[in-house]
Design a protein around this motif. Structure first.
Motif, PDB file in Angstrom:
ATOM      1  N   VAL A  91       0.813  -1.207   0.000  1.00  0.00           N
ATOM      2  CA  VAL A  91       0.000   0.000   0.000  1.00  0.00           C
ATOM      3  C   VAL A  91       0.856   1.272   0.000  1.00  0.00           C
ATOM      4  O   VAL A  91       0.474   2.293  -0.559  1.00  0.00           O
ATOM      5  CB  VAL A  91      -1.021  -0.004   1.161  1.00  0.00           C
ATOM      6  N   TRP A  92       2.030   1.201   0.579  1.00  0.00           N
ATOM      7  CA  TRP A  92       2.909   2.367   0.645  1.00  0.00           C
ATOM      8  C   TRP A  92       3.333   2.855  -0.738  1.00  0.00           C
ATOM      9  O   TRP A  92       3.690   4.020  -0.902  1.00  0.00           O
ATOM     10  CB  TRP A  92       4.132   2.071   1.507  1.00  0.00           C
ATOM     11  N   THR A  93       3.270   1.991  -1.763  1.00  0.00           N
ATOM     12  CA  THR A  93       3.642   2.421  -3.115  1.00  0.00           C
ATOM     13  C   THR A  93       2.621   3.398  -3.693  1.00  0.00           C
ATOM     14  O   THR A  93       2.902   4.051  -4.694  1.00  0.00           O
ATOM     15  CB  THR A  93       3.814   1.225  -4.072  1.00  0.00           C
ATOM     16  N   ALA A  94       1.453   3.500  -3.056  1.00  0.00           N
ATOM     17  CA  ALA A  94       0.416   4.412  -3.534  1.00  0.00           C
ATOM     18  C   ALA A  94       0.507   5.791  -2.900  1.00  0.00           C
ATOM     19  O   ALA A  94      -0.389   6.617  -3.077  1.00  0.00           O
ATOM     20  CB  ALA A  94      -0.962   3.800  -3.291  1.00  0.00           C
ATOM     21  N   PHE A  95       1.582   6.072  -2.170  1.00  0.00           N
ATOM     22  CA  PHE A  95       1.748   7.403  -1.586  1.00  0.00           C
ATOM     23  C   PHE A  95       1.808   8.493  -2.653  1.00  0.00           C
ATOM     24  O   PHE A  95       1.638   9.659  -2.357  1.00  0.00           O
ATOM     25  CB  PHE A  95       3.002   7.476  -0.715  1.00  0.00           C
ATOM     26  N   SER A  96       2.040   8.094  -3.896  1.00  0.00           N
ATOM     27  CA  SER A  96       2.051   9.087  -4.976  1.00  0.00           C
ATOM     28  C   SER A  96       0.683   9.754  -5.131  1.00  0.00           C
ATOM     29  O   SER A  96       0.569  10.791  -5.773  1.00  0.00           O
ATOM     30  CB  SER A  96       2.482   8.450  -6.296  1.00  0.00           C
ATOM     31  N   ALA A  98      -0.655  11.468  -3.067  1.00  0.00           N
ATOM     32  CA  ALA A  98      -0.517  12.796  -2.468  1.00  0.00           C
ATOM     33  C   ALA A  98      -0.294  13.852  -3.544  1.00  0.00           C
ATOM     34  O   ALA A  98      -0.506  15.040  -3.308  1.00  0.00           O
ATOM     35  CB  ALA A  98       0.634  12.815  -1.464  1.00  0.00           C
ATOM     36  N   GLY A  99       0.092  13.414  -4.746  1.00  0.00           N
ATOM     37  CA  GLY A  99       0.297  14.336  -5.858  1.00  0.00           C
ATOM     38  C   GLY A  99      -0.940  15.118  -6.249  1.00  0.00           C
ATOM     39  O   GLY A  99      -0.856  16.093  -6.988  1.00  0.00           O
ATOM     40  N   ILE A 100      -2.103  14.734  -5.749  1.00  0.00           N
ATOM     41  CA  ILE A 100      -3.315  15.496  -6.052  1.00  0.00           C
ATOM     42  C   ILE A 100      -3.370  16.810  -5.278  1.00  0.00           C
ATOM     43  O   ILE A 100      -4.159  17.681  -5.605  1.00  0.00           O
ATOM     44  CB  ILE A 100      -4.604  14.673  -5.804  1.00  0.00           C
ATOM     45  N   ILE A 101      -2.508  16.940  -4.260  1.00  0.00           N
ATOM     46  CA  ILE A 101      -2.433  18.191  -3.506  1.00  0.00           C
ATOM     47  C   ILE A 101      -1.617  19.178  -4.331  1.00  0.00           C
ATOM     48  O   ILE A 101      -0.460  18.915  -4.660  1.00  0.00           O
ATOM     49  CB  ILE A 101      -1.766  17.972  -2.131  1.00  0.00           C
ATOM     50  N   PRO A 102      -2.209  20.312  -4.693  1.00  0.00           N
ATOM     51  CA  PRO A 102      -1.489  21.277  -5.533  1.00  0.00           C
ATOM     52  C   PRO A 102      -0.162  21.717  -4.912  1.00  0.00           C
ATOM     53  O   PRO A 102      -0.039  21.872  -3.709  1.00  0.00           O
ATOM     54  CB  PRO A 102      -2.450  22.465  -5.631  1.00  0.00           C
ATOM     55  N   LEU A 103       0.811  21.907  -5.753  1.00  0.00           N
ATOM     56  CA  LEU A 103       2.143  22.426  -5.470  1.00  0.00           C
ATOM     57  C   LEU A 103       3.044  21.492  -4.659  1.00  0.00           C
ATOM     58  O   LEU A 103       4.159  21.232  -5.048  1.00  0.00           O
ATOM     59  CB  LEU A 103       2.084  23.792  -4.774  1.00  0.00           C
ATOM     60  N   ILE A 104       2.605  20.992  -3.519  1.00  0.00           N
ATOM     61  CA  ILE A 104       3.489  20.231  -2.639  1.00  0.00           C
ATOM     62  C   ILE A 104       3.187  18.733  -2.583  1.00  0.00           C
ATOM     63  O   ILE A 104       3.897  17.981  -1.937  1.00  0.00           O
ATOM     64  CB  ILE A 104       3.469  20.799  -1.201  1.00  0.00           C
ATOM     65  N   GLY A 105       2.138  18.299  -3.252  1.00  0.00           N
ATOM     66  CA  GLY A 105       1.712  16.912  -3.159  1.00  0.00           C
ATOM     67  C   GLY A 105       2.755  15.910  -3.603  1.00  0.00           C
ATOM     68  O   GLY A 105       2.963  14.882  -2.952  1.00  0.00           O
ATOM     69  N   VAL A 107       5.959  16.220  -3.595  1.00  0.00           N
ATOM     70  CA  VAL A 107       7.035  16.195  -2.604  1.00  0.00           C
ATOM     71  C   VAL A 107       6.600  15.375  -1.389  1.00  0.00           C
ATOM     72  O   VAL A 107       7.347  14.529  -0.894  1.00  0.00           O
ATOM     73  CB  VAL A 107       7.441  17.628  -2.180  1.00  0.00           C
ATOM     74  N   ILE A 108       5.370  15.599  -0.928  1.00  0.00           N
ATOM     75  CA  ILE A 108       4.851  14.854   0.226  1.00  0.00           C
ATOM     76  C   ILE A 108       4.811  13.357  -0.092  1.00  0.00           C
ATOM     77  O   ILE A 108       5.226  12.525   0.717  1.00  0.00           O
ATOM     78  CB  ILE A 108       3.451  15.362   0.627  1.00  0.00           C
ATOM     79  N   GLN A 113       7.058   7.900   0.570  1.00  0.00           N
ATOM     80  CA  GLN A 113       7.625   6.658   0.054  1.00  0.00           C
ATOM     81  C   GLN A 113       9.035   6.430   0.586  1.00  0.00           C
ATOM     82  O   GLN A 113       9.400   5.302   0.928  1.00  0.00           O
ATOM     83  CB  GLN A 113       7.622   6.661  -1.471  1.00  0.00           C
ATOM     84  N   LEU A 114       9.831   7.483   0.655  1.00  0.00           N
ATOM     85  CA  LEU A 114      11.191   7.359   1.172  1.00  0.00           C
ATOM     86  C   LEU A 114      11.182   6.900   2.632  1.00  0.00           C
ATOM     87  O   LEU A 114      11.928   5.996   3.018  1.00  0.00           O
ATOM     88  CB  LEU A 114      11.941   8.681   1.028  1.00  0.00           C
ATOM     89  N   ILE A 115      10.317   7.511   3.441  1.00  0.00           N
ATOM     90  CA  ILE A 115      10.215   7.118   4.849  1.00  0.00           C
ATOM     91  C   ILE A 115       9.769   5.664   4.957  1.00  0.00           C
ATOM     92  O   ILE A 115      10.321   4.894   5.759  1.00  0.00           O
ATOM     93  CB  ILE A 115       9.255   8.065   5.610  1.00  0.00           C
ATOM     94  N   ALA A 116       8.789   5.257   4.148  1.00  0.00           N
ATOM     95  CA  ALA A 116       8.317   3.867   4.167  1.00  0.00           C
ATOM     96  C   ALA A 116       9.452   2.914   3.806  1.00  0.00           C
ATOM     97  O   ALA A 116       9.630   1.875   4.458  1.00  0.00           O
ATOM     98  CB  ALA A 116       7.140   3.692   3.217  1.00  0.00           C
TER      99      ALA A 116
END
Length: 148
Positions: A91-96, A98-105, A107-108, A113-116
């Motif tokens: 499930v952690w591979t779906a952290f992308s 977060a890209g739906i959040i404008p500008l910073i998604g 990065v988040i 994913q890096l932390i996971a």
């Protein structure tokens, strides 16, 4: 071996994502729908990554990277993980998403994913008996074993 297997899988998936996402993103930019393009890109990317790992592990017990490295994922029952277990495990591979959040998604999502990945590596290293990390435990006790 597990690291190299993931690296191989991520290289394959990066190529697939580029082939799918680049034309989609370019189309959205030229149509003036940047936000919709970002949302579609995040959703499609998450779907490709999570779908690949979940499908391959639940059907064959291994991904292309694991095949190359002679590794197999086994579920708590000893056979291939179920689709649900494989989704939970990856499930952690779906952290992308977060890209739906404008500008910073993006990065988040990347930081998530890096932390996971770091937590998985530390967990595998610390469990000298079963080599299970949080994602294996979350999936009910999946394990990665060496074949042959």
């Amino acid at each position: 071996d597990r690291f190299l297997a993931r690296l191989i899988d991520f290289a394959i998936l990066m190529a697939v994502v580029l082939v799918v996402i680049v034309p989609l993103t370019i189309g959205m930019i030229f149509s003036g729908n940047d936000f919709i393009g970002d949302v579609l890109s995040a959703v499609v990317t998450a779907g490709i990554y999570l779908g690949y790992f979940a499908f391959m592990e639940s059907n064959q017990g291994k991904t292309v990277g694991k095949m190359v490295m002679k590794l197999r994922v086994v579920g708590p029952n000893g056979g291939n993980p179920t689709l649900e277990e494989a989704i939970k495990r990856n499930v952690w591979t779906a952290f992308s998403l977060a890209g739906i959040i404008p500008l910073i998604g993006s990065v988040i999502g990347g930081i998530g994913q890096l932390i996971a990945m770091i937590m998985i590596a530390v967990g595998i290293n610390n469990d000298t008996t079963n080599r299970q990390a949080w994602h294996d435990q979350f999936a009910g006790g999946t394990r990665v074993i060496k074949e042959g």
